[in-house]
Design an enzyme around this catalytic site. Sequence first.
Site, mmCIF file in Angstrom:
data_model
loop_
_atom_site.group_PDB
_atom_site.id
_atom_site.type_symbol
_atom_site.label_atom_id
_atom_site.label_comp_id
_atom_site.label_asym_id
_atom_site.label_seq_id
_atom_site.Cartn_x
_atom_site.Cartn_y
_atom_site.Cartn_z
ATOM 1 N N HIS A 243 -1.686 -92.101 -98.197
ATOM 2 C CA HIS A 243 -0.959 -93.473 -98.753
ATOM 3 C C HIS A 243 0.090 -93.093 -99.946
ATOM 4 O O HIS A 243 1.020 -93.624 -99.601
ATOM 5 C CB HIS A 243 -2.184 -94.479 -98.957
HETATM 6 O O1 RIB Z 1 -5.971 -98.332 -98.759
HETATM 7 C C1 RIB Z 1 -5.366 -97.361 -99.344
HETATM 8 C C2 RIB Z 1 -5.324 -97.385 -101.030
HETATM 9 O O2 RIB Z 1 -6.620 -97.705 -101.432
HETATM 10 C C3 RIB Z 1 -4.755 -96.295 -101.468
HETATM 11 O O3 RIB Z 1 -3.942 -96.485 -102.753
HETATM 12 C C4 RIB Z 1 -6.114 -95.400 -101.980
HETATM 13 O O4 RIB Z 1 -5.993 -94.642 -103.172
HETATM 14 C C5 RIB Z 1 -6.879 -96.690 -102.461
HETATM 15 O O5 RIB Z 1 -6.492 -97.133 -103.588
#
Ligand code: RIB
Length: 313
Positions: A243
């Site tokens: 992500h």
């Molecule tokens: O949903 C993914 C996000 O949530 C990413 O930023 C992960 O690090 C968590 O913070």
Amino acid sequence: MSQAAKIIIDTDPGQDDAVAILLALASPELEVIGITAVAGNVPLALTETNARKICELAGRPDIKVYSGAVRPLMRQLVTAEEVHGKTGLDGPDLPEPTMQLQKQYAVDYLVETLMAEPEGTITLCPLGPLTNIALALIKEPKIASRIKQIVLMGGGYFEQGNVTPSAEFNIYVDPHAADVVLKSGVPIVMMPLDVTHKALTTRARVEAIRAIGTPVGEATAALLDFFERYDEQKYGTDGGPLHDPCVIAWLLKPELFLGRDCNVTVETMSELTMGATVVDWWGTTGRPKNAKVMRDIDADGFFGLLTERLGRL
Ligand code: RIB
Ligand code: CA
């Protein structure tokens, strides 16, 4: 080379946050002027420590790390140890940091810096719940017109949610903060699950990172080996979505991404859909287009960029 773009990373490390921080520190196009930690994947005491561990792994104990909000604006903190492990950085065995945490509260640092730096020169890169950013906007609304842009990881629409059927973790943890940010008028680039779920840490991609053969390459591969297991099991895929580095990659090579300007509104009333980001992808509401929402990525190009840059640390 043109002058490096000044960024502040707001983060809740988190293995994917860690890789995003490494990518930023490896890229001369960016000047990381500060890192602000927020409670999210794990409690604040761990996220601020983890941010410093990653700076030292990158050989950058000079980076200024600040501690921010210990909990969301209105709701109780929800963490994600089931994904990130009890330390938030499970995988490699990284030493306790020796670099100092800055004494100034992260929210005060954000306000002070944005009021002092020339208007339109600072990009904010939130990688976790938006509590720090919202608190700064509430404390000093004048910063809204001074922030160049906010490039954030959060939300989901076509992909639904990852922590509930309708909400992505960062937005779910602090939907009220997300509401403040989305209504701030600051130019926003949004990296939702719709695009990050197309950036999978396949075995080949992780082994290419391990093959860099440096302590950073080894540690990053170990971070990803641990991080991906949860989503591989959940989605039945080869690898899990990476992500947060999508935020930094967009700053480096926006051509790797495709998206469009949309209205994005967050649910803050219904417990059933709390934190849902309603993306008006087809422009049916007439609501203001407050975010550039990414939906597609050149995943091979993204991992090629990431691997090349990690090799520089
Ligand atoms: O949903 C993914 C996000 O949530 C990413 O930023 C992960 O690090 C968590 O913070
Ligand atoms: Ca994160």
